[in-house]
Design a protein around this motif. Sequence first.
Motif, mmCIF file in Angstrom:
data_model
loop_
_atom_site.group_PDB
_atom_site.id
_atom_site.type_symbol
_atom_site.label_atom_id
_atom_site.label_comp_id
_atom_site.label_asym_id
_atom_site.label_seq_id
_atom_site.Cartn_x
_atom_site.Cartn_y
_atom_site.Cartn_z
ATOM 1 N N ASP A 151 16.633 -11.357 -17.778
ATOM 2 C CA ASP A 151 15.513 -10.900 -18.599
ATOM 3 C C ASP A 151 14.179 -11.492 -18.167
ATOM 4 O O ASP A 151 13.130 -11.093 -18.690
ATOM 5 C CB ASP A 151 15.760 -11.232 -20.071
ATOM 6 C CG ASP A 151 16.742 -10.278 -20.719
ATOM 7 O OD1 ASP A 151 16.663 -9.071 -20.433
ATOM 8 O OD2 ASP A 151 17.589 -10.734 -21.506
ATOM 9 N N TYR A 152 14.213 -12.433 -17.233
ATOM 10 C CA TYR A 152 12.970 -13.089 -16.810
ATOM 11 C C TYR A 152 12.545 -12.538 -15.455
ATOM 12 O O TYR A 152 12.830 -13.099 -14.403
ATOM 13 C CB TYR A 152 13.161 -14.607 -16.790
ATOM 14 C CG TYR A 152 13.465 -15.120 -18.173
ATOM 15 C CD1 TYR A 152 12.442 -15.309 -19.094
ATOM 16 C CD2 TYR A 152 14.785 -15.350 -18.573
ATOM 17 C CE1 TYR A 152 12.721 -15.726 -20.382
ATOM 18 C CE2 TYR A 152 15.065 -15.774 -19.865
ATOM 19 C CZ TYR A 152 14.035 -15.960 -20.773
ATOM 20 O OH TYR A 152 14.306 -16.375 -22.048
ATOM 21 N N ARG A 165 9.590 -11.405 -12.907
ATOM 22 C CA ARG A 165 8.196 -11.730 -12.617
ATOM 23 C C ARG A 165 7.354 -10.454 -12.511
ATOM 24 O O ARG A 165 7.835 -9.397 -12.075
ATOM 25 C CB ARG A 165 8.077 -12.520 -11.316
ATOM 26 C CG ARG A 165 8.925 -13.782 -11.265
ATOM 27 C CD ARG A 165 8.344 -14.915 -12.090
ATOM 28 N NE ARG A 165 9.200 -16.101 -11.980
ATOM 29 C CZ ARG A 165 9.053 -17.030 -11.038
ATOM 30 N NH1 ARG A 165 8.100 -16.914 -10.125
ATOM 31 N NH2 ARG A 165 9.862 -18.082 -11.007
ATOM 32 N N THR A 166 6.102 -10.579 -12.863
ATOM 33 C CA THR A 166 5.167 -9.468 -12.728
ATOM 34 C C THR A 166 5.072 -9.035 -11.268
ATOM 35 O O THR A 166 4.925 -9.865 -10.374
ATOM 36 C CB THR A 166 3.772 -9.884 -13.225
ATOM 37 O OG1 THR A 166 3.874 -10.299 -14.592
ATOM 38 C CG2 THR A 166 2.793 -8.728 -13.122
ATOM 39 N N GLN A 200 11.588 -14.669 -25.701
ATOM 40 C CA GLN A 200 11.508 -14.298 -24.279
ATOM 41 C C GLN A 200 10.073 -14.148 -23.793
ATOM 42 O O GLN A 200 9.720 -14.696 -22.741
ATOM 43 C CB GLN A 200 12.297 -13.019 -24.017
ATOM 44 C CG GLN A 200 13.777 -13.240 -23.905
ATOM 45 C CD GLN A 200 14.509 -11.974 -23.510
ATOM 46 O OE1 GLN A 200 13.892 -10.959 -23.178
ATOM 47 N NE2 GLN A 200 15.823 -12.019 -23.540
ATOM 48 N N SER A 253 8.497 -16.401 -20.864
ATOM 49 C CA SER A 253 7.990 -15.699 -19.686
ATOM 50 C C SER A 253 6.515 -16.010 -19.445
ATOM 51 O O SER A 253 6.077 -16.152 -18.293
ATOM 52 C CB SER A 253 8.177 -14.189 -19.850
ATOM 53 O OG SER A 253 9.554 -13.851 -19.840
ATOM 54 N N GLY A 297 12.291 -13.418 -10.189
ATOM 55 C CA GLY A 297 12.774 -13.658 -11.545
ATOM 56 C C GLY A 297 13.181 -15.101 -11.753
ATOM 57 O O GLY A 297 13.092 -15.944 -10.854
ATOM 58 N N TRP A 302 13.141 -18.959 -13.729
ATOM 59 C CA TRP A 302 12.043 -19.867 -14.088
ATOM 60 C C TRP A 302 11.973 -21.100 -13.174
ATOM 61 O O TRP A 302 11.623 -22.197 -13.585
ATOM 62 C CB TRP A 302 12.067 -20.243 -15.567
ATOM 63 C CG TRP A 302 13.261 -20.928 -16.127
ATOM 64 C CD1 TRP A 302 13.930 -22.000 -15.640
ATOM 65 C CD2 TRP A 302 13.880 -20.620 -17.399
ATOM 66 N NE1 TRP A 302 14.926 -22.387 -16.483
ATOM 67 C CE2 TRP A 302 14.920 -21.556 -17.592
ATOM 68 C CE3 TRP A 302 13.649 -19.662 -18.394
ATOM 69 C CZ2 TRP A 302 15.734 -21.561 -18.715
ATOM 70 C CZ3 TRP A 302 14.457 -19.672 -19.521
ATOM 71 C CH2 TRP A 302 15.487 -20.592 -19.675
#
Length: 388
Positions: A200-201, A203-204, A286, A290, A317, A319
Amino acid sequence: MFSHRLPIDLSENRLTLALAHTTDYIDLTVSNPTAVGISYPPDLLNALADPAGLRYHPAPLGMPQARHAVAEFYRTRGVDIGSERILLTASTSEAYSYLFKLLCDPGDEVLVPQPSYPLFAHLAELDSVKLRPYPLRHLDGWFLDLEEVRRALTPKTRAILVVNPNNPTGSFLKREELDALDGLAAEHGIALISDEVFADYVRTGAPTAPRTLIGPRAALTFSLSGLSKTIGLPQLKLGWIAMSGPPREIAGARIRLEHIADTYLSVGTPIQLALPDLLDNGALLQPRISARVAENHARLRSAVAAVAAIELYESEGGWYDILRIPAIMSEEEWAIALLMRDRVLVHPGFFFDFDGRGAAHLVLSLLPEAESFAEGTARLSARVVAEL
């Protein structure tokens, strides 16, 4: 006297010993989102007080309403899976142990990506399973070489493990990589195991990639996730396995996993009752996690931009971020120098099985609070310049 499933040498490494004698340092390895000043709703855990949790009704696969909540979690992401193909566990670590028991006899092998999560080796050892690495390559981004995977196969291979997105590289499987792995696994009659805790993470600007292996598959496939990363609540201890693949193989896996789970019955009733509310309300967390990750990634990029000797790998993606720095000393020596001289704690790359040839790698968490993260990365950049 003791089992050979445990490491012969359990002594602490040099970095751990140095850390034991160091205080007042900036921790750029923290992986617990509950410890970094992210705001959590104060009533988030109220559902754990459901009086129904006082009664115990063992359900080896997990309580039906809890498994339904996981199925609904995927449906909100456009992924259709029936709750009968979901098994609850106390964690993804336990899920690995269940799958190693399901798929492997002692001495059998599982292929794992390199670099990747360092706990795999310990989990495999405890189940008398051997790991064989296949490399992830980096060239304008991380990629998987199917021929490397094929060469790693042996007659004792029982599964291919992928981490999607990878930890720590943050790289997602490309669609063509997934299709090739699925075909390869089906061809050899082995399973796919997909760790999707960071799915779910995203990156832009990350390219479109499969965020889960759930769906039509030629090979028996197990997708793993849980509350630890999905809603940033590792202390609640709940994960799951979602099964895909040929129906007959799913049925065979399900009945055997039910037998394994019935032996342990490790998932608590209160957390299962609370799961629907947690997945609904936890969705608020989330975006906060994020946002912290994106802000710290931007800070890190700014901190190292003026230092030609530091390369920041772009990530799709997760962290974590990875820095590539000159190998004028070992990764362990870099990490100890940063800790002892600059009071900054980072992960040396060899913790994640970087090979260390030609360059040193440092792995940083993007979760710390902004002020300490900015100060820590500034000290890191200055240390690299000072050592050149």
